[in-house]
Write an enzyme that holds these catalytic residues in place. Structure first.
Site, PDB file in Angstrom:
ATOM      1  NE  ARG A 178      58.672  35.886  10.490  1.00  0.00           N
ATOM      2  CZ  ARG A 178      58.503  34.734  11.149  1.00  0.00           C
ATOM      3  NH1 ARG A 178      59.325  34.385  12.113  1.00  0.00           N
ATOM      4  NH2 ARG A 178      57.496  33.938  10.842  1.00  0.00           N
ATOM      5  CB  ALA A 188      55.702  36.358  19.325  1.00  0.00           C
ATOM      6  CE  LYS A 232      55.002  25.966  11.310  1.00  0.00           C
ATOM      7  NZ  LYS A 232      55.968  26.439  10.322  1.00  0.00           N
ATOM      8  CG  ASP A 245      53.980  33.971  16.027  1.00  0.00           C
ATOM      9  OD1 ASP A 245      55.108  34.431  15.815  1.00  0.00           O
ATOM     10  OD2 ASP A 245      53.741  32.761  16.126  1.00  0.00           O
ATOM     11  NE  ARG A 296      61.113  29.821  15.616  1.00  0.00           N
ATOM     12  CZ  ARG A 296      60.902  29.448  16.878  1.00  0.00           C
ATOM     13  NH1 ARG A 296      61.919  29.304  17.716  1.00  0.00           N
ATOM     14  NH2 ARG A 296      59.700  29.226  17.323  1.00  0.00           N
TER      15      ARG A 296
END
Length: 361
Positions: A90, A55, A254, A243, A53
């Site tokens: 995602r 970016a 987040k 991200d 996880r």
């Protein structure tokens, strides 16, 4: 970076076995597990379930995923199908789309018998370039930290970060943590406030884990404690990752980042966002057009940890009949952001600032 005295990257290709190795982040901080990945389905599982996880790391993982997809069948149809699956795995993290499109455009030009080996070269380069970008982010961010340190003339300098934008979210060094690591290596006295970052606790599970292994003083706090600490003048600087950043300077990061930026703005505390240029979406200028990932409510209602017998247990903390909503990201308008730290320098979080960045990126 350092784990028990040994250096690691978060993802790497094993030439002998022709597989991908990852650090399984769902096992941290209680177990350090290296997982072998040998297929597209396995890398998509790792992405969706956040074994990898962050970016920049997702970009690297997606690039290797494209290679695994064509290991046995390098047809254009397989390439296109793999690209769609990875991009949908995602949707908020722009680096997946960036990396997939980059490697796809190269693979379709190559003869079938050379596609896999050429793809691995591209994926390796994407990962190596990310390391260099994060080092550069660290250099620009270090100068920023040093200026604040010299101006305030206090020790330690207190930095707050949200979620995990450390080396575990990239290939190495991290984004928000790269300036912290460089400042630490140059001897600056630092202390980091680490947001716990519910529901997956990437701050407490990952960021604090990293900082501990680098011997950097840090304290985990509940997500809602940051505002009080800012009022009490116990925070000198905020740095987060992202991200995705869109062309008007809005930051998608987040969930909870927006609230921290608001609190920092109210208390006149610098709030910076650190990203490689691969995390910037030049094509979107309206945050409403960015897909915001909604994840399973189980992430809210269930928690895992070590019990008194040393065993990892998963428990439910919500009433069973309660409903949940679990958006993974929020949107912070650029007006609340002091600047964006990139491998090319520090730029304004607005259309003008990003135009300057684009002209040299």
């Amino acid at each position: 970076m350092n784990v028990d005295g040994k250096t690691y990257k978060t993802i790497w290709y094993d030439e002998k076995e022709k597989i991908i190795n990852i650090i399984d982040q769902t096992k941290l901080p209680h177990q350090f597990v290296i997982k072998k990945i040998s297929s597209l389905d396995q890398i998509i599982y790792a992405i969706k379930n956040m074994e990898v996880r962050g970016a920049p790391l997702l970009g690297g993982a997606a690039a290797y995923g494209m290679c695994l997809a064509i290991k046995d069948n390098p047809s254009d149809d397989v390439i296109d199908d793999a690209a769609k699956k990875l991009i949908n795995s995602r949707p908020t993290a722009i680096n997946i789309t960036w990396a997939v499109n980059k490697i796809r455009s190269e693979l379709i030009k190559i003869d079938n018998d050379q596609k896999f080996s050429h793809g691995i070269k591209i994926a390796n380069k994407i990962c190596n370039d990310d390391i260099e970008a994060c080092k550069s982010i660290g250099s620009y961010g270090y100068k920023l930290i040093k200026d604040i340190f010299d101006d305030k003339k206090i020790e330690p300098l207190n930095i707050l970060t949200h979620c995990n934008a450390g080396w575990l979210a990239t290939i190495d060094w991290g984004t928000a943590t790269a300036p912290i690591y460089q400042a630490n290596k140059k001897g600056l006295d630092l202390h980091v406030w680490v947001d716990e970052t519910r529901p997956r606790n990437q701050g407490s599970s990952l960021t604090s884990y990293e900082l501990n292994h680098e011997n950097i003083a840090n304290t985990i706090i509940a997500d809602n404690a940051g505002g009080l600490l800012m009022q009490q003048k116990k925070i000198d600087l905020c740095i987060t990752g992202a991200d995705r950043i869109i062309s008007d300077g809005s930051v998608i990061n987040k969930i909870g980042t927006y609230l921290k930026a608001l609190a920092a703005h109210e208390n006149n505390i610098p709030f910076y966002v650190a990203v490689p240029t691969s995390s910037i979406d030049w094509d979107i200028n309206d945050a409403n057009d960015v897909p915001i990932e909604e994840r399973s409510g189980d992430e809210l209602s269930n928690m895992s940890g070590i019990d008194n017998h040393g065993k990892i247990q998963n428990i439910r903390i919500y009433p069973e009949e309660s409903s949940t909503l679990n958006p993974a990201f929020d949107i912070t308008p650029g007006k609340f952001i002091t600047g964006i730290i990139t491998e090319k320098g520090i730029f304004g979080a607005n259309e003008e600032g990003l135009k300057k960045l684009k002209s040299i990126a």
